[in-house]
Design an enzyme around this catalytic site. Structure first.
Site, mmCIF file in Angstrom:
data_model
loop_
_atom_site.group_PDB
_atom_site.id
_atom_site.type_symbol
_atom_site.label_atom_id
_atom_site.label_comp_id
_atom_site.label_asym_id
_atom_site.label_seq_id
_atom_site.Cartn_x
_atom_site.Cartn_y
_atom_site.Cartn_z
ATOM 1 N N ARG A 160 14.692 37.378 38.198
ATOM 2 C CA ARG A 160 15.329 36.058 38.109
ATOM 3 C C ARG A 160 16.784 36.288 37.728
ATOM 4 O O ARG A 160 17.090 36.995 36.761
ATOM 5 C CB ARG A 160 14.656 35.195 37.051
ATOM 6 N N HIS B 251 27.658 36.901 32.254
ATOM 7 C CA HIS B 251 28.396 37.023 31.008
ATOM 8 C C HIS B 251 27.657 37.944 30.044
ATOM 9 O O HIS B 251 26.527 38.338 30.293
ATOM 10 C CB HIS B 251 28.576 35.647 30.348
ATOM 11 N N GLU C 206 18.942 31.376 39.827
ATOM 12 C CA GLU C 206 18.978 30.079 39.155
ATOM 13 C C GLU C 206 20.245 29.364 39.633
ATOM 14 O O GLU C 206 21.344 29.624 39.144
ATOM 15 C CB GLU C 206 18.999 30.241 37.631
ATOM 16 N N ASP D 168 19.972 34.806 36.287
ATOM 17 C CA ASP D 168 20.437 33.687 35.471
ATOM 18 C C ASP D 168 21.807 33.204 35.935
ATOM 19 O O ASP D 168 22.680 33.999 36.278
ATOM 20 C CB ASP D 168 20.508 34.136 34.005
#
Length: 354
Positions: free
Chosen positions: A169, A105, A200, A171
């Site tokens: 990473r 997003h 994640e 998200d």
């Protein structure tokens, strides 16, 4: 802007840390990329072999996850030159550096959403309203099956690779589609085969199984979090291991020892055995979305120290949330329904306590 300190046993380790070294008025808390550069020796002196940043792009919120511009560094944090300098100085110390990327997003003020010219780039409900992350109206979700979205976000991840980041990473990896992640991984590995993509994968929000039959049987044999993590084998290089964190929380919530606990030891070994050896499980005790682990220990610092020692023995990277070296905790749970309760675990580190 947070960062995590990383430690990878025998082969290296990750540890989360933060740049919030002082408080200021307003949404942004203070601290910057320059603060991290100035404290690299402190971090390395703790035995850490790397750091993980939270997003540093132009953002509408201090934590960086409300991205307004994917191509500019937020001036509260510093400049692109600061990022490059940080990467170089981390590598000069033979340490690893990890970036955090939000592909699910953006903030509603992001040009890609606000200009009205990229409607196909976002998800919409049958009633014509846009789909937002976790029901937060400020955060429209990308349509990650859109080829232009895939290309644009891949280019932004490749920008991070070009700056020298060793891993990314990802998200809220359960939001974007598996097709999207496959596209990302192939594109990254083609140019930067050594960069690791770590997802994640946490909770049921936006999660859809890649293989319904496999997930069904895994769900019968294991718990839901374990079954969800297993769906990303072959898609990403690894995941942040929430299953491991839950096993340790279960132990300390019962006030059981960590280091003298053969049941826990065997549970963890069994958990690791479910994954291919080339799939990385990044271990951690807590993070910016969870209660501090010392809170889970009911304030028992000896249990926290046992958990740290226990986590360092495995052949997996493990991550320590900033402030754990100072035995930070929260006094109230962040899960009591209070708005912005997660700030209870995101306290600033002041220079005078380092």
């Amino acid at each position: 802007l947070f960062f995590l300190m990383i430690r990878r046993p025998p082969r290296s380790t990750l540890f989360p840390y933060t740049t919030l070294f002082r408080s200021t008025n307003g949404n942004f808390k203070g601290g910057c990329l320059r603060s991290i550069i100035n404290h690299l020796d402190y971090i390395k002196g703790l035995g850490m072999t790397g750091i993980m940043l939270t997003p540093f792009y132009k953002t509408a919120a201090y934590h960086g996850y409300h991205v307004v511009n994917f191509e500019k560094v937020d001036p509260h944090f510093g400049t692109k030159e600061d990022v490059k300098e940080l990467v170089c100085k981390v590598h000069d110390r033979n340490m690893t550096i990890v970036a955090d990327f939000v592909a699910n997003h953006c903030h509603k003020d992001c040009r890609l959403f606000a200009d009205g010219k990229h409607k196909g780039w976002f998800l919409f409900q049958p009633d014509g309203s846009y789909k937002s992350f976790a029901g937060i109206a400020d955060l429209p979700m990308f349509n990650t099956d859109n080829k232009e979205v895939q290309t644009y976000l891949t280019e932004r991840i490749l920008d991070l690779c070009a700056m020298g980041f060793d891993a990314i990473r990802l998200d809220h990896a359960t939001g974007p589609s598996y097709t999207f992640w496959s596209f990302i991984r192939k594109s990254v590995k083609r140019q930067y085969p050594g960069v690791r993509l770590i997802g994640e994968v946490w909770g049921k929000l936006d999660f859809k199984p890649r293989n319904t039959i496999r997930y069904f049987f895994n769900r019968i044999r294991y718990n839901a979090q374990e079954a969800r993590q297993l769906e990303y084998v072959g898609i990403l290089d690894g995941v942040l291991d929430f299953s491991y964190q839950q096993l340790l929380c279960k132990a300390v919530n019962s006030r059981r020892s960590i280091t003298n606990n053969p049941v826990l030891y065997n549970e963890v070994k069994t958990h690791f055995a479910r994954y291919p050896t080339n799939f990385e499980l990044w271990l951690f005790l807590d993070n910016h979305d969870l209660n501090r682990f010392l809170f889970e220990c009911n304030g028992d610092k000896s249990l926290l120290r046992e958990a740290i020692k226990f986590s360092g023995q495995w052949e997996q990277p493990w991550i320590m949330f900033y402030g754990t070296e100072k035995e930070f905790t929260n006094t109230e749970s962040i899960n009591d329904g209070t708005p912005y309760a997660d700030e209870r675990v995101r306290m600033c580190i002041n220079n005078n306590i380092l």
